[in-house]
Design an enzyme around this catalytic site. Structure first.
Site, short mmCIF file in Angstrom:
data_model
loop_
_atom_site.label_atom_id
_atom_site.label_comp_id
_atom_site.label_asym_id
_atom_site.label_seq_id
_atom_site.Cartn_x
_atom_site.Cartn_y
_atom_site.Cartn_z
N ASP A 139 30.22 33.75 44.57
CA ASP A 139 31.07 32.76 45.78
C ASP A 139 31.15 33.03 47.13
OD1 ASP A 139 31.09 30.77 44.29
OD2 ASP A 139 32.65 30.59 43.15
N ASP A 155 30.92 39.96 34.04
CA ASP A 155 31.27 40.31 35.48
C ASP A 155 30.49 41.24 36.43
OD1 ASP A 155 33.37 38.87 34.97
OD2 ASP A 155 34.98 39.59 34.78
N ASP A 158 32.00 43.71 37.44
CA ASP A 158 31.52 45.72 37.41
C ASP A 158 31.09 46.51 35.66
OD1 ASP A 158 32.92 44.29 36.77
OD2 ASP A 158 34.51 45.45 37.52
N ASP A 198 39.44 32.48 29.99
CA ASP A 198 38.50 33.17 29.04
C ASP A 198 40.01 33.16 27.85
OD1 ASP A 198 40.86 34.84 30.23
OD2 ASP A 198 39.62 36.42 30.14
#
Length: 500
Positions: A138, A197, A199, A301
């Site tokens: 995105d 994610d 990271d 989540d």
């Protein structure tokens, strides 16, 4: 006589001023004693007793979890050990019945980490024809988009099935991206979906240590792995940057307790625990049964986990499986729950009670119980016990924002759907290098001032001075330290600022 006549008006004026001051003081004293006290004291006393009751409840919960986790450690029996993982892996390899797995990597302008995350996922040990890597980009930076797409193409040429997906908007943010990715036609042939994610970098055997649980138990909907900063007896991974600065050390203390105790206890006692948004594997049937990802909240989540749990699906937490996590120097990952919201409310009420001597604040409730809870929290990170005071001050400042977020969400304020992503800057050395390469403008002073924190700092300082002058306890020591923490953040000494 003439001099006396001349002095008489001055003396009279002084007497009038004194009388007026006495009248004002008397009026304020009368108003305080007969109007404000009858209204304020009962309300504040009731709030103090309510907070005392919730403190005791929180204390009981912490002691209960400490006992459970101690039994788990001593007996060596975790929920995940009930499964014969090695037998499951051997059976899977012998029958060659590998399920199709989808891996989603949502990212947004992840300049520093996109190569690491894509590379780690594409290097997972799993048959390449039974794996689809879906990069959900995105990013608003067109140059970065081109770089991410080029990285995906590089792995495609190596034989990895990588799908680079973009959107024309950021509707729903991360939840919107995940939901959009699940609608792709090729996802229909997948049985499980793992989410990382940008990271996070999983070890090569991550799927081998998670998928067998889902194959063994058809009622299991989620396998959640742990986030880890370093190494221990069972896990050997690279310590990313937990030692980068004080903020990452404090973040590590909060995360260690969440995973080592809260989630492990929830899993071991067969009770609910939430999905952490990353480093987990879902059964796609579970996601669909729970009506998929919803963008009605920024904690998508937890929202999905609650809906899946209400549908009867079970979760398991694998504490011995950790995924490398690269925390941003000032990226504050918080886990919303009742205790965090309560802590902010209780501290505010206890602080206000300092200004009202008529309200009795029991020391066991104000000092001993919170101290015990705090000590139980930090025992999970023994190497950082000497940072206990800094951690308490930091958590108290963050509780202000958690309370604010809860109020905005409950009242459905105009910022309820706002989501700001913190840029991941990498390590300090990289920051210095980037500072030389990119001429970033200096932040203006106005952008470094945070009014809410400064107001709280002034209020804490006022309470500290009042307690020092009129109190019979030593609460002013804590109040002075807390005021300093609010001023530190209020004047912008914590943030993602890189000087040029």
């Amino acid at each position: 006589m003439r001099n006396l006549l001349l002095q008489k008006p001055e003396v009279s004026a002084a007497v009038d001023v004194t009388s007026a001051a006495v009248d004002v003081t008397g009026s304020l004293s009368y108003g305080w004693e007969h109007i404000i006290i009858p209204m304020i004291v009962p309300l504040l006393s009731t709030a103090v007793y309510l907070c005392a009751g919730m403190s005791i409840m929180l204390f009981v919960e912490r002691v209960y979890m400490a006992i459970v986790i101690l039994c788990v450690k001593l007996l060596g029996k975790k929920r995940s050990t009930e499964y014969k993982l090695d037998d499951l892996k051997e059976d899977l390899e012998r029958n060659k019945s590998y399920p199709m797995v989808l891996i989603q990597i949502p990212m947004y302008n992840e300049m520093e980490v996109y190569k690491l995350s894509i590379g780690a996922v594409c290097a997972l040990s799993w048959p390449s024809d039974r794996l689809i890597v879906q990069v959900l980009d995105d990013s608003t930076n067109e140059v970065l988009r081109a770089l991410v797409e080029l990285e995906c193409q590089k792995w495609v040429e190596k034989g990895v099935n990588v799908k680079y997906e973009t959107r024309n908007n950021r509707n729903g943010y991360k939840a919107g991206a995940l939901n959009d990715g699940m609608q792709k036609p090729y996802v229909q042939k997948c049985e499980f979906v793992a989410i990382f994610d940008a990271d996070f970098q999983p070890d090569k055997d991550f799927l081998w240590r998670t998928i067998p649980y889902l194959l063994e138990n058809p009622k299991l909907g989620l396998v959640q792995a742990r986030w880890k900063f370093g190494k221990d007896d069972n896990i050997v991974i690279l310590r990313i940057n937990a030692d980068e600065c004080l903020m990452t050390r404090l973040q590590e203390m909060s995360l260690d307790y969440h995973f080592s105790v809260e989630q492990e206890v929830g899993s071991s006692m067969y009770s609910f625990f939430g999905f952490n948004g990353t480093a987990g594997v879902w059964r796609i049937q579970t996601v669909n049964d729970a009506d998929g990802w919803k963008d009605r909240t920024t904690v998508e989540d937890m929202d999905l986990a609650v809906r899946a749990s209400l549908k009867g699906w079970k979760f398991v937490f694998v504490g011995d499986l950790a995924v490398s996590f690269r925390p941003n120097n000032f990226q504050l990952h918080t886990f919303w729950n009742f205790s965090q919201f309560f802590s902010g409310s209780a501290k505010s009420i206890f602080t206000v009670s300092v200004l009202v001597p008529e309200v009795h604040l029991p020391k066991p409730i104000a000092i001993y119980i919170p101290a015990t809870i705090t000590i139980l929290n930090v025992l999970c990170t023994p190497r950082s016990i000497h940072l206990l005071v800094f951690w308490i001050l930091f958590e108290n400042v963050m509780s202000l924002h958690r309370s604010k977020a809860a109020i905005i969400g409950l009242l459905e304020g105009n910022r309820v759907n706002e989501w700001v992503v913190t840029e991941k800057l990498g390590n300090t050395s990289n920051q210095k290098l980037n500072a030389k390469i990119s001429k970033q403008p200096q932040s203006r002073i106005g952008e470094r001032i945070h009014v809410l924190e400064l107001i709280m700092g002034v209020f804490m300082l006022h309470c500290a001075i009042y307690n020092l002058l009129y109190g019979r306890d030593h609460f002013f020591v804590y109040l002075l330290l807390q005021a300093g923490a609010f001023f530190t953040i209020g004047f912008g000494h914590v943030g993602t600022f890189v000087s040029n």
